[in-house]
Design a protein around this motif. Structure first.
Motif, mmCIF file in Angstrom:
data_model
loop_
_atom_site.group_PDB
_atom_site.id
_atom_site.type_symbol
_atom_site.label_atom_id
_atom_site.label_comp_id
_atom_site.label_asym_id
_atom_site.label_seq_id
_atom_site.Cartn_x
_atom_site.Cartn_y
_atom_site.Cartn_z
ATOM 1 N N TYR A 147 -0.144 13.337 4.651
ATOM 2 C CA TYR A 147 -0.881 12.677 5.059
ATOM 3 C C TYR A 147 -1.015 12.073 6.392
ATOM 4 O O TYR A 147 0.052 11.460 7.125
ATOM 5 C CB TYR A 147 -1.154 11.353 3.722
ATOM 6 N N SER A 198 0.766 -1.179 -0.078
ATOM 7 C CA SER A 198 0.146 -0.142 0.044
ATOM 8 C C SER A 198 0.842 1.238 -0.103
ATOM 9 O O SER A 198 2.176 1.000 0.025
ATOM 10 C CB SER A 198 -0.658 0.095 1.224
ATOM 11 N N GLY A 199 -0.044 2.163 -0.608
ATOM 12 C CA GLY A 199 1.055 3.260 -0.262
ATOM 13 C C GLY A 199 1.914 3.575 0.991
ATOM 14 O O GLY A 199 2.732 4.133 1.580
ATOM 15 N N SER A 200 0.335 3.255 2.204
ATOM 16 C CA SER A 200 1.391 3.656 3.893
ATOM 17 C C SER A 200 2.402 2.908 3.670
ATOM 18 O O SER A 200 3.375 2.991 4.675
ATOM 19 C CB SER A 200 0.215 3.321 4.746
ATOM 20 N N ASN A 239 -2.090 16.598 0.316
ATOM 21 C CA ASN A 239 -3.082 15.862 1.148
ATOM 22 C C ASN A 239 -4.002 16.850 2.690
ATOM 23 O O ASN A 239 -3.028 16.040 3.235
ATOM 24 C CB ASN A 239 -3.535 14.799 0.550
ATOM 25 N N SER A 292 0.912 5.688 -3.802
ATOM 26 C CA SER A 292 0.176 5.391 -3.296
ATOM 27 C C SER A 292 -0.329 4.939 -5.428
ATOM 28 O O SER A 292 -1.453 5.675 -5.253
ATOM 29 C CB SER A 292 -0.486 5.982 -2.821
ATOM 30 N N LEU A 308 -5.704 -1.433 -3.824
ATOM 31 C CA LEU A 308 -4.549 -1.449 -2.701
ATOM 32 C C LEU A 308 -2.957 -1.172 -3.008
ATOM 33 O O LEU A 308 -2.858 -2.218 -3.235
ATOM 34 C CB LEU A 308 -4.997 -1.989 -1.198
ATOM 35 N N GLY A 309 -2.483 -0.307 -3.313
ATOM 36 C CA GLY A 309 -0.823 -0.634 -3.330
ATOM 37 C C GLY A 309 -0.410 0.570 -3.388
ATOM 38 O O GLY A 309 0.022 1.629 -3.346
ATOM 39 N N GLU A 339 5.665 15.859 0.700
ATOM 40 C CA GLU A 339 4.432 15.749 -0.359
ATOM 41 C C GLU A 339 3.903 16.821 -1.459
ATOM 42 O O GLU A 339 3.968 18.654 -0.503
ATOM 43 C CB GLU A 339 2.912 15.677 0.126
ATOM 44 N N THR A 351 -2.977 3.228 -4.680
ATOM 45 C CA THR A 351 -4.211 3.512 -5.154
ATOM 46 C C THR A 351 -5.056 4.348 -5.660
ATOM 47 O O THR A 351 -6.207 4.430 -5.933
ATOM 48 C CB THR A 351 -4.197 3.133 -3.550
ATOM 49 N N LYS A 352 -4.780 5.028 -5.904
ATOM 50 C CA LYS A 352 -5.169 6.859 -6.649
ATOM 51 C C LYS A 352 -5.242 6.891 -7.710
ATOM 52 O O LYS A 352 -5.717 6.032 -8.300
ATOM 53 C CB LYS A 352 -4.434 7.392 -5.476
ATOM 54 N N ASP A 408 7.222 12.330 -2.131
ATOM 55 C CA ASP A 408 5.633 11.589 -2.422
ATOM 56 C C ASP A 408 5.070 12.332 -3.171
ATOM 57 O O ASP A 408 4.232 13.384 -3.158
ATOM 58 C CB ASP A 408 4.779 11.454 -0.969
ATOM 59 N N PHE A 428 -9.314 9.117 -3.591
ATOM 60 C CA PHE A 428 -9.126 10.250 -4.955
ATOM 61 C C PHE A 428 -8.630 9.541 -5.655
ATOM 62 O O PHE A 428 -8.052 8.328 -5.963
ATOM 63 C CB PHE A 428 -8.314 11.943 -4.044
ATOM 64 N N THR A 431 2.095 10.997 -5.398
ATOM 65 C CA THR A 431 1.126 10.373 -5.071
ATOM 66 C C THR A 431 -0.368 10.973 -6.192
ATOM 67 O O THR A 431 -1.220 11.312 -7.019
ATOM 68 C CB THR A 431 0.449 10.076 -4.069
ATOM 69 N N VAL A 432 0.138 12.839 -5.273
ATOM 70 C CA VAL A 432 -1.316 13.898 -5.593
ATOM 71 C C VAL A 432 -0.566 13.956 -7.483
ATOM 72 O O VAL A 432 -1.641 14.215 -8.088
ATOM 73 C CB VAL A 432 -1.585 14.820 -4.760
HETATM 74 C C1 PLP Z 1 -0.438 11.732 -0.889
HETATM 75 C C2 PLP Z 1 -0.786 10.339 -0.200
HETATM 76 N N1 PLP Z 1 0.353 9.448 0.411
HETATM 77 C C3 PLP Z 1 0.213 7.824 0.631
HETATM 78 C C4 PLP Z 1 -1.088 7.241 0.724
HETATM 79 C C5 PLP Z 1 -1.320 6.121 1.899
HETATM 80 O O1 PLP Z 1 -2.450 5.463 0.589
HETATM 81 P P1 PLP Z 1 -2.602 3.842 0.835
HETATM 82 O O2 PLP Z 1 -4.144 4.669 1.461
HETATM 83 O O3 PLP Z 1 -2.584 3.156 -0.596
HETATM 84 O O4 PLP Z 1 -1.646 3.169 1.560
HETATM 85 C C6 PLP Z 1 -2.127 7.804 0.613
HETATM 86 C C7 PLP Z 1 -3.755 8.000 1.111
HETATM 87 O O5 PLP Z 1 -4.860 8.347 0.989
HETATM 88 C C8 PLP Z 1 -1.873 10.170 0.794
HETATM 89 O O6 PLP Z 1 -3.360 10.740 0.413
#
Ligand code: PLP
Length: 399
Positions: free
Chosen positions: A127, A102-104, A174, A221, A233-234, A170, A223-224, A199, A354, A201-202
């Protein structure tokens, strides 16, 4: 450029120019790389690779040490994960990538790979789940973190110590949608002997490539936007160099086992193929919605980096090729007005996350632990519906 012009044309021109400048040997553009990244199956001629569910692989017994890239056991490596990792490394401009559960868990793995006594300088706008990891689990274990406002470069410089191993941020954040100057912070971190993790992700690798701007590690992440359909989820880490820290993280991923499953790797690779076109559509839709909301008398503030009202609009245009679909809005009537708006919308779903096809809206303060997010703020993920329908829905809900 007028505030409300979608920057898609500029994006196309900028990509061609930056490709030429950044790497003379890179002949394929991101759209093409993404489509051809998911792997085929030479054995059958299938254009789409099969999902390899086998956990174990036959290998030749030689009595000597194995080639680390040989397929042996799926926790170590799997064809679906390997082909996604190669595609992500290529798209982000890195040397190596690791697919994680997952991203986390990407951030969890990075923190675990540090040692007690190490120090992190972190953005104060992360986050919230990542901050919980640092405060609740890693601080008692001896990993110290200083939180700073990443737009204050003097504060970043002042927070660095001889023990600082990592600067993490980030951009955009977010849910406050703030930006950090990646190139400037990379310079500051490197001068102090620390690495910079961004990060992405966004923004996604379509809108921004932190490694090209000097970052050492990119966290994603999946996942987004990358998977993009609310069903995976990844996460992934991309390293600029295959250095000692990248090797240590890879060992931790493989020994610890927080790996991306073959099915989720396959779905993320499938999403990656259309990422460039989806991000452009998210961006165009979000720009139109941001323009509508910025003019509405019931809206106090729209937080969208590619709208001229954003305080870091110039940095957004310099650092990002285009905006994503994520924005936040603050309502004039406080918490009550925000909650009422969510409940009157018909097309937007009140849901977290998102980056997917459906437009989502969320009152962040009530979902975040120990939240500092303003009570009148709603985070909005603009999906792939027609922007006129989204605007009509917001119009009726705000009426
Ligand atoms: C910017 C950002 N990084 C990481 C994550 C964590 O990702 P995940 O939900 O895949 O664990 C999120 C989750 O919303 C996020 O917004």
């Amino acid at each position: 450029m007028p505030a409300c012009t979608w920057q898609g044309r500029r994006f196309a021109l900028r990509l061609a120019a930056s490709d030429r400048k950044a790497n003379a040997t890179m002949t394929l553009r991101p759209e093409t790389k993404a489509v051809h990244s998911a792997g085929s199956d030479p054995a059958s001629g299938a254009i789409v690779s099969p999902i390899v569910l086998s956990t174990t692989f036959e290998y030749e017994t030689t009595g000597r040490e194995h080639d680390p890239e040989q397929l042996i056991y799926t926790r170590y490596q799997n064809p679906n994960r390997a082909s996604l990792e190669a595609a992500l490394a290529q798209l982000e401009g890195g040397a190596i990538a690791h697919g994680i559960a997952s991203g986390s868990a990407t951030m969890l793995t990075v923190f675990q790979a540090l040692r007690p006594g190490d120090h992190i300088v972190s953005s104060d706008d992360l986050y919230f789940g990542i901050r919980v990891q640092l405060e609740e689990f890693f601080a008692p274990w001896g990993l110290e973190t200083s939180y700073v406002d990443m737009s204050d470069l003097a504060a970043v410089r002042a927070a660095l110590r001889p023990q600082t191993k990592l600067v993490i941020l980030e951009t955009p954040t977010n849910p406050m949608i703030r930006l950090a100057d990646i190139a400037a912070i990379a310079g500051i971190a490197h001068a102090a002997g620390a690495q910079l993790l961004v990060d992405n992700t966004v923004a996604t690798p379509i809108a921004q490539n932190p490694i090209t701007l000097g970052a050492d590690i990119v966290a994603l992440s999946l996942t987004k936007y990358i998977a993009g359909h609310h069903d995976v989820l990844g996460g992934a880490l991309v390293f600029a160099e295959e250095d000692d820290f990248a090797q240590r993280v890879m060992r931790l991923v493989r020994i610890g086992g927080a790996v991306l499953s073959p099915y989720n790797a396959w779905l993320a690779a499938r999403g990656l193929q259309s990422l460039a076109y989806r991000v452009r559509a998210h961006s165009e839709n979000a720009s139109q919605v941001a323009c509508f909301l910025a003019e509405h008398p019931k809206i106090e503030r729209v937080l969208y980096p590619h709208h001229a009202s954003h305080p870091q609009y110039e940095l957004a245009r310099r650092q990002m090729r285009l905006g994503s679909g994520l924005m936040s809005i603050q309502l004039k009537g406080g918490r009550q007005a925000a909650v009422e708006l969510v409940n009157k919308l018909r097309l937007f779903t009140s849901a977290t996350s998102f980056g997917g096809t459906h437009s989502l809206i969320e009152h962040r303060e009530s979902i975040e632990e120990s939240s500092k997010t303003p009570a009148n703020l709603l985070r909005v993920s603009i999906g792939l519906e027609h922007p006129a329908d989204l605007i009509a829905d917001l119009q009726q809900a705000l009426a």
